[in-house]
Design a protein around this motif. Structure first.
Motif: not given
Length: 499
Positions: A199, A213-215, A221, A223-224
């Motif tokens: 991430m 994705t989001h933490h 936000d 990114y993988l």
């Protein structure tokens, strides 16, 4: 009631009968003395006389065939992709164990203790003296799995695919050997294995769209990763001069026989070398990986014999000339002419046009293992310029069977030039190229602390495995490829009704 429901009900009833005999339908630890492949390798060539004195064994496996004959019967156990026959006789195993044998179904998992012998037909078998029940199957095993037309079912229920098709298991054994070989070869050359973030707050290292994705705690936000490249090169700056990572990458792009959104790459970086050094290293790595994985460097793939002991090498311009199909084969001088390039491609710059022509006209013809080198600067934002021609960079890609297998280059280590390249990519993004690279300010800062001359490379494990195993689709070499969600699975509700 459907036939499937009736069979499920029958198997559930057998669980109670198995329990009534004193066995656990879902057993516990079982100590076996041999794996079935060990028995076949060690005793498969021995005749009946050579099996005396008795060779005693305890094995475990899944029942794949059953044949009852009065007070005796035969079955085949499968373990690790190989099968061994067992002979069960009431007088030898006793009343209780023989009653168990009469209750088992194809697909059940059992333990068998006895001794090896040859049947009248000469088949190596276990003469059973004791049975143990280890796990009950509730669903019917496929009888003719090869006849299924819905290949997506094979990918979705990979567990059945592996049980029914030993050659599928062989694909993933070969894949493991490829990875093991590459890891061993790199470590023999002084590389160390590292791990970098999956991430990332800023994605980079390739031209691709990311998954987002989001933490929640940080409320940011992420990114993988599409590639681990920029993190691995930060480690080169920090003094880890030979590093590699066997990594999962995630790219939000289409599905095809050559593409899966989640895939495996080997990436490695070596200080004080360049792309010429990596060409030689790559040829050594892949040739040895072929020997270790399949026993030879000559591999049959879709009607072609590919020799990984011999790599052809062309510059991108040379490849366009050499592989040009049809009339009007260009000269090297024409391929170097921006006007000629623009006439044959709608791309805005000469470098983008050359790459476009190569991808459309040449890539699919690169059947034999081939290295294509010297790429335009526009399509290579992280590569070092060729000193004699700044419009090109010191980069090569590896091809075989018409597929790209790897990408490598002399790493750009000038922070000023890297900043300029990122800005060039931002301009391409403004023109609509959503895969153009973003500005990574921390990476530029890392380069400002001085990165030694370095060569870096990524090799696609999935595509190499495709070729080494003769697989036509990338889904055949990924245990659980991405598929569309299936509809509701009614089995859970049917199990609830059985209770």
């Amino acid at each position: 009631m459907s036939l499937e429901d009736e069979l499920l009900k029958q198997r559930a009833a057998r669980i109670r009968e198995i329990e009534a005999l004193g066995y656990h339908p879902y057993g516990r630890r079982y100590e076996f003395t041999h794996a079935i492949p060990e028995i076949l390798a060690g005793y498969g060539s021995k005749n009946a006389e050579e099996l005396t004195p008795e060779v005693r064994v305890r094995v475990a496996g899944r029942l794949m065939t059953l044949r009852h004959m009065g007070k005796a019967g035969f079955a085949h156990l499968q373990q690790n992709g190989e099968r061994l026959q067992i002979y069960v006789k009431k007088d030898a195993v006793g009343e209780r164990d023989y009653q168990l044998f009469k209750l088992v179904d194809i697909g059940d998992i059992v333990g068998v203790e006895g001794y090896l012998f040859r049947t009248r037909t000469g088949e190596l078998s276990i003469h059973a003296e004791k049975l143990e029940f280890l796990s009950k199957t509730l669903l019917t095993m496929p009888e003719k799995w090869h006849g299924l037309e819905d290949v997506e079912t094979r990918y979705r229920q990979r567990y059945l695919d592996l049980i029914a098709n030993p050659e599928v298991r062989g694909i993933f054994v070969t894949r493991a050997r490829i990875i093991s070989s590459l890891r061993r070869q790199l470590e023999e050359r002084g590389f160390i294995e590292v791990e970098t973030p999956m991430m990332q707050p800023l994605y980079g290292g390739a031209a691709a769209r990311p998954f987002v994705t989001h933490h929640n705690t940080l409320d940011i936000d992420l990114y993988l990763r599409i590639a681990p490249e920029l993190y691995l090169k930060r480690l080169i700056v920090g003094g880890l001069e030979r590093v590699y990572e066997i990594n999962r990458n995630f790219r939000n792009e289409g599905l095809s026989t050559h593409h899966n959104p989640e895939f495996t790459m080997l990436e490695f970086y070596q200080a004080y070398t360049d792309y010429h050094g990596l060409m030689d290293l790559s040829a050594e790595l892949l040739a040895q990986a072929a020997r270790d994985a399949v026993g030879t460097t000559e591999i049959e793939y879709e009607g072609h014999k590919l020799d990984f002991a011999s790599f052809a090498r062309y510059s991108m311009r040379e490849a366009v000339v050499h592989f040009w199909e049809g009339d009007g084969r260009p000269t090297l001088e024409e391929v170097a002419d921006p006007e000629w390039l623009r006439r044959h491609s709608g791309k805005p710059t000469a470098g983008e046009a050359l790459t476009d022509i190569f991808e459309r006209r040449v890539e699919h013809q690169l059947i034999q293992p081939t290295m294509i080198y010297d790429y335009p600067v526009e399509t290579s934002p992280l590569s070092k310029n060729k000193p004699e021609d700044p419009a090109f960079v010191e980069r090569f890609e590896i091809y075989a069977a018409g597929m790209e297998l790897g990408n490598a280059y002399t790493e750009l280590n000038d922070p000023q030039e890297q900043r300029r390249r990122f800005e060039m990519q931002l301009a391409m993004r403004e023109r609509g190229n959503q895969e153009a690279h973003q500005m990574d300010e921390d990476y530029v800062r890392a380069l400002a602390y001085a990165m030694p001359p370095t060569g870096g490379e990524g090799i696609g494990i999935d595509r190499v495995t495709m070729i080494f195993t003769g697989s036509r689709s990338i889904r055949d070499v990924i245990l659980f490829p991405l598929l569309r969600p299936e509809g509701p699975i009614e089995l859970v509700e049917r199990l609830r009704e059985l209770k």
